[in-house]
Design an enzyme around this catalytic site. Structure first.
Site, PDB file in Angstrom:
ATOM      1  N   HIS A   1      14.698  24.190  -7.776  1.00  0.00           N
ATOM      2  CA  HIS A   1      13.949  25.445  -7.621  1.00  0.00           C
ATOM      3  C   HIS A   1      14.982  26.543  -7.340  1.00  0.00           C
ATOM      4  CE1 HIS A   1      10.947  27.718  -4.742  1.00  0.00           C
ATOM      5  NE2 HIS A   1      11.289  28.447  -5.780  1.00  0.00           N
TER       6      HIS A   1
ATOM      7  N   ASP B   1       4.233  24.888  -3.414  1.00  0.00           N
ATOM      8  CA  ASP B   1       5.409  24.777  -2.540  1.00  0.00           C
ATOM      9  C   ASP B   1       5.247  25.703  -1.337  1.00  0.00           C
ATOM     10  OD1 ASP B   1       7.943  24.574  -1.451  1.00  0.00           O
ATOM     11  OD2 ASP B   1       8.991  25.420  -3.188  1.00  0.00           O
ATOM     12  N   GLY B   2       5.237  25.096  -0.148  1.00  0.00           N
ATOM     13  CA  GLY B   2       5.241  25.876   1.087  1.00  0.00           C
ATOM     14  C   GLY B   2       4.069  25.549   1.990  1.00  0.00           C
TER      15      GLY B   2
ATOM     16  N   GLY C   1      12.025  26.644   5.217  1.00  0.00           N
ATOM     17  CA  GLY C   1      11.061  25.566   5.382  1.00  0.00           C
ATOM     18  C   GLY C   1      10.244  25.806   6.641  1.00  0.00           C
TER      19      GLY C   1
HETATM   20  C1  DX5 Z   1      10.796  27.579   0.626  1.00  0.00           C
HETATM   21  C2  DX5 Z   1      11.159  26.417  -0.252  1.00  0.00           C
HETATM   22  C3  DX5 Z   1      10.360  25.219   0.000  1.00  0.00           C
HETATM   23  C4  DX5 Z   1      10.465  24.654   1.391  1.00  0.00           C
HETATM   24  C5  DX5 Z   1       9.130  24.074   1.721  1.00  0.00           C
HETATM   25  O1  DX5 Z   1      11.423  28.712   0.150  1.00  0.00           O
HETATM   26  O2  DX5 Z   1      11.001  26.752  -1.611  1.00  0.00           O
HETATM   27  O3  DX5 Z   1      10.594  24.210  -0.968  1.00  0.00           O
HETATM   28  O4  DX5 Z   1      11.447  23.672   1.535  1.00  0.00           O
HETATM   29  O5  DX5 Z   1       9.156  23.660   3.027  1.00  0.00           O
HETATM   30  P1  DX5 Z   1       7.853  23.314   3.852  1.00  0.00           P
HETATM   31  O6  DX5 Z   1       7.157  22.204   3.139  1.00  0.00           O
HETATM   32  O7  DX5 Z   1       8.417  22.902   5.179  1.00  0.00           O
HETATM   33  O8  DX5 Z   1       7.029  24.567   3.933  1.00  0.00           O
HETATM   34 ZN    ZN Z   2      11.067  25.101  -3.120  1.00  0.00          ZN
END
Ligand code: DX5
Ligand code: ZN
Length: 229
Positions: free
Chosen positions: A65, A174-175, A143
């Site tokens: 990504h 995602d997120g 994250g």
């Molecule tokens: C945020 C990233 C995500 C992140 C998601 O910018 O693109 O991939 O790692 O993390 P979680 O699942 O902890 O929200």
């Molecule tokens: Zn991501």
């Protein structure tokens, strides 16, 4: 088919191989790799050398990504390092059609990503090119952020457009995907579920079990998919 894509952003980088293997034992079928440049997003992460190392420890597809301002410059390098899927943000691509074709020319699946503030309509002319569409359910950069429920309608919308136009892209989210939110995203149409904190824990020693965490998330996701049908 629902797939879990753990995001290594929340893993312990000193034990990356071990943690990826554990998530894989828990049923993960894609590894999500967040690439950040400190410009497009206010954080820095990793580059091609880490993708190359990951390639040696897993056969699962590596889903890169790219949260970077100039993806065209780096697509060939990530592909050479072993990326299988590469996604780019709609917000930074001046020539999105060209960039998606560039990804495909390197034999990778091509994904396009939209931030929470970006409407699905901006993708109308590339939905027939994209192999997958990634809906950000947090603002990218970190994250462990809180899921933004107002992004759910975009997963529904993408699912409807796909049927109406008879297209084939897959829908990724995602997120903030965790036990509390996973059924909502699955019911809205998401099929590839990225999860960082929910798989690798948040530094809490009681949650440091990627295999068990992945299993739990997948079970909840599969149950939600059955209810949906
Ligand atoms: C945020 C990233 C995500 C992140 C998601 O910018 O693109 O991939 O790692 O993390 P979680 O699942 O902890 O929200
Ligand atoms: Zn991501």
């Amino acid at each position: 088919m629902i797939e879990l894509a753990p995001s290594i952003l929340s893993a312990d980088f000193a034990r990356l191989g071990e943690q990826v293997r554990a998530a894989c034992e828990g049923g993960a079928s894609v590894i999500h790799v967040d690439i950040m440049d400190g410009h497009f997003v206010p954080n820095l992460t990793i580059g091609p050398p880490v993708v190359k190392s990951l390639r040696k420890v897993t056969d699962l597809p590596l889903d890169c990504h790219l949260m970077i301002d100039n993806p065209d410059e780096f697509i060939p390098r990530f592909a050479d390092a072993g990326a299988d899927w590469i996604s780019v943000h709609q917000e930074v691509c001046r020539h999105l059609n060209r960039t998606l074709h560039l990804i495909k020319s390197h034999n990778c699946l091509a994904g396009v990503v939209i931030n929470p503030a970006t409407p699905v309509e901006t993708l109308a002319e590339v939905l027939d090119i994209a192999d997958y569409v990634l809906v950000m359910s947090v603002n990218p950069g970190f994250g462990g952020q809180k899921f933004i429920p107002s992004t759910l309608h975009k997963m529904r919308q993408l699912s409807e457009i796909r049927s109406q136009r008879r297209l084939n892209y897959r829908i990724e989210v995602d997120g903030g995907v965790a036990l509390e939110t996973v059924s909502d995203v699955v019911r809205a149409g998401a099929e590839i579920l990225v999860a960082g904190h929910a798989v690798f824990g948040s530094g809490d020693p009681n949650k440091d079990d990627p295999r068990k965490n992945a299993e739990g998330l997948l079970k909840a996701a599969t149950e939600a998919a059955l209810v949906k049908v």
